[in-house]
Scaffold this active site. Structure first.
Site, mmCIF file in Angstrom:
data_model
loop_
_atom_site.group_PDB
_atom_site.id
_atom_site.type_symbol
_atom_site.label_atom_id
_atom_site.label_comp_id
_atom_site.label_asym_id
_atom_site.label_seq_id
_atom_site.Cartn_x
_atom_site.Cartn_y
_atom_site.Cartn_z
ATOM 1 C CG HIS A 140 82.629 29.488 -40.298
ATOM 2 N ND1 HIS A 140 81.569 30.599 -40.170
ATOM 3 C CD2 HIS A 140 83.169 29.118 -39.065
ATOM 4 C CE1 HIS A 140 81.674 30.806 -38.933
ATOM 5 N NE2 HIS A 140 82.441 29.947 -38.141
ATOM 6 C CE LYS A 161 85.821 32.031 -37.209
ATOM 7 N NZ LYS A 161 85.329 31.159 -36.151
ATOM 8 C CG ASP A 179 78.996 33.954 -40.328
ATOM 9 O OD1 ASP A 179 79.712 32.906 -39.976
ATOM 10 O OD2 ASP A 179 77.763 33.742 -40.869
#
Length: 311
Positions: A140, A161, A179
């Site tokens: 992730h 992020k 992702d």
């Protein structure tokens, strides 16, 4: 690891199916191809039967020169091992005898269409198989290419992020994956970062939604893959937790046994995180060139002390 079938090769390289149309679902498990040279003259001590077999001008010319009976024996000795398929490079004719053996044994016989040398085709096919059959895992995070340097951004959900990635894209850098990042081990020291196809070109921003970075910012905003050379963990700001050492000891994180340099960047309102990531990438590059700002700074201090002692 991705499953590769003979049919995948047919589609990827636009190969012509000469024989074995019903056997295209055969699995390919080895990431290198093989040219059966020694095997045609009877040496099978190290014959990699599970590899794709490539027949170029050299091999076909040799077979053409053999008598009908001798050719039958030579080819029969190889098809007996049932390799996944045979691929003959373009321009080779007179393959009736080879077609007969492949039909009889249920082995796909394929022919390249493009006018390229055998070595050129092998290079392309090897590269494709190495990538597709490489051990892989998913993490992730976000994968970016910053000034030509592959970076994996990690951090807890909601830490920022994707927002940081968006800022980097607007500064001219490239998104690889958001992702879900697929990591592939291409070698003892090489990790490749890529997407999972479903998320290709997409960036998810909280409060905004899903963005297609190519549609918004053009092709320069995205690339399919990048070698990961730096891991950056984004964390929440911890008061009095950051140190100000001149040159912190390098930390590493392992992915499938490959060590990647890893640093932590703490987030706080007002911090230019994207700028810090750019600095980290450029600093990593300078380290690879053998330069350390901390070492240069210390040498200046030592030189200054030495000069003071001489006065």
């Amino acid at each position: 690891m991705t499953k590769i079938t003979v049919e995948n090769l047919v589609r990827k390289f636009s190969l012509k199916v000469v024989a074995g149309e019903n056997q295209l679902q055969k699995l390919i498990t080895q990431s290198r191809v093989h040219r059966p040279g020694l095997e045609f003259v009877g040496h099978f001590d190290f014959f990699p039967m599970e590899r794709v077999q490539i027949l170029g001008k050299k091999e076909i010319t040799y077979l053409h020169k053999l008598s009908k009976e001798e050719r039958k024996i030579r080819i029969g000795n190889i098809v007996h091992y049932h390799p996944p398929c045979f691929i003959v490079t373009a321009g080779e004719e007179g393959l009736t005898y080879l077609t007969h053996h492949c039909v009889e044994q249920g082995i796909p016989l394929l022919l390249t269409n493009k006018p390229e040398t055998t070595s050129e085709f092998i290079t392309k096919l090897d590269t494709y198989l190495v990538k597709e059959l490489a051990p892989e895992m998913t993490v992730h995070g976000v994968c970016m290419n910053v000034s030509g340097i592959g970076i994996l951004l990690r951090g807890n959900s909601g830490v920022g992020k994707s927002e940081t990635a968006h800022t980097l894209i607007r500064r001219g850098h490239r998104l690889v994956a958001d992702d879900i990042v697929v990591l592939k081990k291409l070698g003892p020291q090489t990790i490749l970062g890529t997407h999972d196809e479903k998320t290709k070109e997409f960036l998810a921003l909280r409060s905004i939604g899903l963005l297609n970075v190519v549609r918004l910012y053009g092709r320069k905003a995205f690339q399919d893959e990048s070698r990961i050379v730096l891991d950056i963990n984004l964390t929440k700001w911890q008061k009095d937790d950051l140190n100000n050492e001149l040159d912190q000891e390098l930390q590493f994180i392992e992915y499938m046994g490959v060590k990647i340099p890893s640093i932590e960047i703490q987030l706080q309102p007002g911090r230019d995180v994207a700028g810090l990531i750019e600095a980290a990438a450029n600093n990593w590059y300078l380290r690879q060139q053998g330069y350390s700002a901390a070492e240069e700074f210390m040498s200046r201090i030592e030189a200054d002390i030495s000069n003071s002692n001489m006065e």
